[in-house]
Design a protein around this motif. Structure first.
Motif: not given
Ligand code: ADP
Ligand code: MG
Length: 232
Positions: A179-196
């Motif tokens: 579960d925690t892994e899935a949250e972390l992956l979501t965060l990584i994607r968000k940082l990639n998409e929003q902050n480039g």
């Protein structure tokens, strides 16, 4: 963002007469575009961490060239590299590597102190980044008072605090439950998409590798194959 040209590396073990060399990387070529998420998989001992340390300038390769964000860092001295790392590269490790005697906020603030940022601005930036990683309720918790997932988010916040264009991660989900892994992956994607932010992720885990735009595989110190749409 990352260009590696014909990088080879061997470690040297033992002393003088009994010196032996351990060959690890053999003529690695690699190119990662700005804004990409690239994953690197490979068996234990295949040279993944060594390559990450070379990209981060912690190890000078035996031969070959490393270009990060337009700068050829090969051959630089330690002071110059330390400065460069602080400005350009964030790191995330499997075991988080937080300082146990410091609170979450203090851990995150550390790069700002090293960077000479004034106190008022430090406080403001730490508060902002705590919100971004959804830890605004935990600034005063010590690492031992946080779950694994929360500790890894503190580590990510610390990696992000100086706004690096590149984050290098060595088995970032290796100590987390699914579960925690899935949250972390979501965060990584968000940082990639929003902050480039560009991510180079070493992993054993297919679910982690799957969030990448491109997957690389290393075997016995050589790059094997490329999956995904972006050109090498
Ligand atoms: P991976 O991260 O893929 O498991 P590493 O890059 O850590 O692989 O290690 C690759 C090989 O290099 C292994 O055989 C390992 O034992 C060796 N190695 C790693 N670090 C050192 C070192 N500091 N000195 C000597 N050999 C090392
Ligand atoms: Mg490793």
């Amino acid at each position: 963002m990352i260009t590696i040209k014909q990088v080879s590396h061997h470690y040297t073990m033992g002393k003088k007469a009994k010196e032996t060399t351990v060959p690890v990387l053999h003529g690695i070529d690699l190119h990662v575009e700005k804004g990409e998420i690239v994953s690197l998989v490979g068996k234990s001992g295949s040279g993944k961490s060594t390559l990450l340390h070379i990209i981060g300038g912690f190890i000078q390769p035996t031969s070959g060239q490393v270009v990060i964000n337009g700068k050829t860092i090969t051959g630089w001295d330690e002071g110059k590299l330390a400065d460069f790392r602080l400005q350009h590269i964030g790191y995330i490790f499997q075991n988080f590597q937080l300082i146990p005697s410091m609170t979450a906020a203090q851990n995150i603030e550390l790069p700002l102190i090293l960077n000479g940022t004034a106190k008022q601005e430090r406080k403001q930036k730490v508060a902002e980044i705590l919100r971004q990683v959804e830890l605004e309720a935990y600034p005063d918790h010590y690492p031992s008072e946080l779950s694994g997932g929360q500790q890894q988010r503190v580590a990510i916040a610390r990696a992000l605090i100086l706004d690096p264009p590149l984050i290098l991660a060595d088995e970032p989900t290796g100590s987390l439950d699914s579960d925690t892994e899935a949250e972390l992956l979501t965060l990584i994607r968000k940082l990639n998409e929003q902050n480039g932010i560009t991510f180079f992720l070493i992993t054993h885990d297919q679910e982690v590798a799957a969030i990448a735009d491109r997957q690389l595989e290393i075997k016995d110190g050589q790059m094997l194959k490329v999956k995904g749409v972006m050109p090498v």
